[in-house]
Write a protein that holds these residues in place. Structure first.
Motif, short mmCIF file in Angstrom:
data_model
loop_
_atom_site.label_atom_id
_atom_site.label_comp_id
_atom_site.label_asym_id
_atom_site.label_seq_id
_atom_site.Cartn_x
_atom_site.Cartn_y
_atom_site.Cartn_z
N GLU B 42 0.78 -1.26 -0.06
CA GLU B 42 -0.05 0.02 -0.15
C GLU B 42 0.91 1.25 -0.07
O GLU B 42 2.09 1.36 0.27
N GLY B 43 0.36 2.53 -0.55
CA GLY B 43 0.99 3.67 -0.49
C GLY B 43 1.08 4.17 1.13
O GLY B 43 0.35 3.91 2.00
N PRO B 44 2.13 5.13 1.34
CA PRO B 44 1.97 5.78 2.68
C PRO B 44 0.77 6.34 2.96
O PRO B 44 0.17 6.93 2.19
N THR B 45 0.27 6.32 4.09
CA THR B 45 -0.72 7.02 4.63
C THR B 45 -0.74 7.94 5.81
O THR B 45 0.18 7.55 6.71
N PHE B 46 -1.13 9.30 5.64
CA PHE B 46 -0.81 10.23 6.58
C PHE B 46 -1.26 10.09 8.06
O PHE B 46 -2.38 9.74 8.33
N LEU B 47 -0.36 10.07 9.24
CA LEU B 47 -0.69 9.83 10.39
C LEU B 47 -0.96 11.17 11.30
O LEU B 47 -1.97 11.28 12.01
N ILE B 48 0.06 11.74 11.30
CA ILE B 48 0.09 12.94 12.19
C ILE B 48 1.05 14.05 11.97
O ILE B 48 1.98 13.87 11.28
N SER B 49 1.04 15.41 12.23
CA SER B 49 2.08 16.38 11.83
C SER B 49 2.11 17.15 12.96
O SER B 49 1.37 17.51 13.74
N ILE B 50 3.26 18.11 12.90
CA ILE B 50 3.49 19.31 13.63
C ILE B 50 4.26 20.15 12.82
O ILE B 50 5.08 20.13 12.02
N SER B 51 3.90 21.58 13.50
CA SER B 51 4.28 22.78 12.67
C SER B 51 5.44 23.11 13.77
O SER B 51 5.68 22.56 14.93
N SER B 52 6.71 23.85 13.27
CA SER B 52 7.61 23.96 14.12
C SER B 52 7.44 25.06 15.09
O SER B 52 8.34 25.37 15.84
N ILE B 53 6.35 25.77 15.28
CA ILE B 53 6.04 26.59 16.11
C ILE B 53 5.48 25.89 17.25
O ILE B 53 5.15 26.82 18.40
N ASP B 55 5.47 22.22 20.08
CA ASP B 55 6.58 21.21 20.56
C ASP B 55 5.87 20.02 20.55
O ASP B 55 6.41 18.76 20.94
N LYS B 56 4.52 19.85 20.59
CA LYS B 56 3.81 18.87 20.84
C LYS B 56 2.45 18.75 19.93
O LYS B 56 1.80 19.95 19.96
N ASN B 57 2.07 17.66 19.48
CA ASN B 57 0.62 17.60 18.64
C ASN B 57 0.24 16.08 19.11
O ASN B 57 1.07 15.15 18.89
N GLU B 58 -1.19 16.19 19.54
CA GLU B 58 -1.63 14.82 19.94
C GLU B 58 -2.91 14.53 19.06
O GLU B 58 -3.63 15.32 18.80
N ASP B 59 -3.25 13.15 18.78
CA ASP B 59 -4.29 12.83 18.03
C ASP B 59 -4.53 11.23 18.58
O ASP B 59 -3.96 10.46 18.08
N GLY B 60 -5.49 11.25 19.52
CA GLY B 60 -5.76 9.97 19.83
C GLY B 60 -4.65 9.34 20.85
O GLY B 60 -4.02 9.87 21.38
N ARG B 61 -4.16 8.06 20.22
CA ARG B 61 -3.24 7.25 20.75
C ARG B 61 -1.77 7.93 20.39
O ARG B 61 -0.69 7.40 20.75
N PHE B 62 -1.95 8.75 19.41
CA PHE B 62 -0.51 9.09 18.64
C PHE B 62 -0.13 10.72 19.10
O PHE B 62 -1.06 11.53 19.16
N THR B 63 1.15 10.92 19.60
CA THR B 63 1.43 12.22 19.94
C THR B 63 3.18 12.41 19.27
O THR B 63 3.76 11.48 19.32
N VAL B 64 3.12 13.53 18.66
CA VAL B 64 4.44 13.85 18.12
C VAL B 64 4.99 15.05 18.93
O VAL B 64 4.33 15.82 19.10
N PHE B 65 6.13 14.66 19.30
CA PHE B 65 7.01 15.82 20.02
C PHE B 65 7.98 16.23 19.07
O PHE B 65 8.67 15.64 18.53
N LEU B 66 8.44 17.74 19.10
CA LEU B 66 9.26 18.17 18.27
C LEU B 66 10.30 19.05 19.22
O LEU B 66 9.91 19.99 20.05
#
Lengths: 115, 115
Positions: B42-53, B55-66
């Motif tokens: 399958e092709g890649p599917t978008f999961l979550i993103s974060i802007s450089s402004i 330091d954290k973005n959360e979506d359900g079970r997924f959290t991205v830290f920058l």
């Protein structure tokens, strides 16, 4: 909404032969991308179209690769002649417009094997 | 020149535990970061993103830290589920340029969630 359609799913060719891949983006998406993903690596952008114009083809090996997006809708990527190192998955993606990265949708890809 | 690096090719985590996937980048001009998930064929599917402004973005079970000063981001999945088993790609871009939507991908981390 229908996703990004690609064909064929798989292709096996001999080196020095030619091959073409087709992509139909999501309806209304102005930007179309072709990425190459070699096994064990991340996808690498080959060419980006905005409508039917080329925005970025800096990493497209232009001596053997060509791409077109006639009428700003579907697109064809061609390799002529193919080399062994062209074995990869070729991914097409589309987005509503340049910069809207959250609208970036990939197709399932075409797996090319050059023998 | 690998501008986005994922130094762990694989990761195995027990179901219910936390999965932490890491990504480093070298280009300080990147201002938007994304995680994509890819299943076989399958092709890649978008999961979550974060802007450089941020330091954290959360979506359900997924959290991205920058961590901009360290040029490092991480994806946390809590709790991990067997359906999370896939290859995860980190990607980066510069949004506000002529080729803003070009994504630079890392090499991917294969996550296996075991029972």
């Amino acid at each position: 909404e229908a996703g990004v359609a690609q064909s064929p799913r798989y292709k096996i060719i001999e080196k020095r032969q030619s091959v073409a891949f087709w992509c139909n983006p999501i309806s209304g998406h102005a930007t179309l991308y072709w990425y190459q993903q070699i096994l064990g690596q991340g996808p690498k952008l080959l060419i980006q179209f905005q409508n039917n114009g080329v925005v970025d083809d800096s990493q497209l090996p232009k001596d053997r690769f060509s791409a077109e997006r006639l009428k700003g809708v579907d697109s064809t990527l061609k390799i002529q002649p193919a080399k062994l190192e062209d074995s990869a998955v070729y991914l097409c993606a589309s987005s509503p417009e340049g910069g809207k990265v959250y609208g970036y949708t990939f197709g399932s890809g075409t797996r090319l094997t050059v023998v | 020149d690998q501008q986005v690096k994922q130094n762990s090719p694989s990761l195995s985590v027990q179901e219910g535990r936390i999965s932490i996937l890491n990504c480093d980048y070298t280009n300080s001009m990147f201002d938007y970061f994304l995680w994509y998930k890819k299943y076989p064929a399958e092709g890649p599917t978008f999961l979550i993103s974060i802007s450089s402004i941020k330091d954290k973005n959360e979506d359900g079970r997924f959290t991205v830290f920058l961590n901009k000063s360290a040029k490092h981001l991480s994806l946390h999945i809590v709790p991990s589920q067997p359906g999370d088993s896939a290859v995860y790609f980190c990607a980066a871009t510069r949004r506000f340029t002529g080729t803003a939507s070009k994504l630079t991908f890392g090499t991917g981390t294969r996550l296996q969630v075991t029972l």
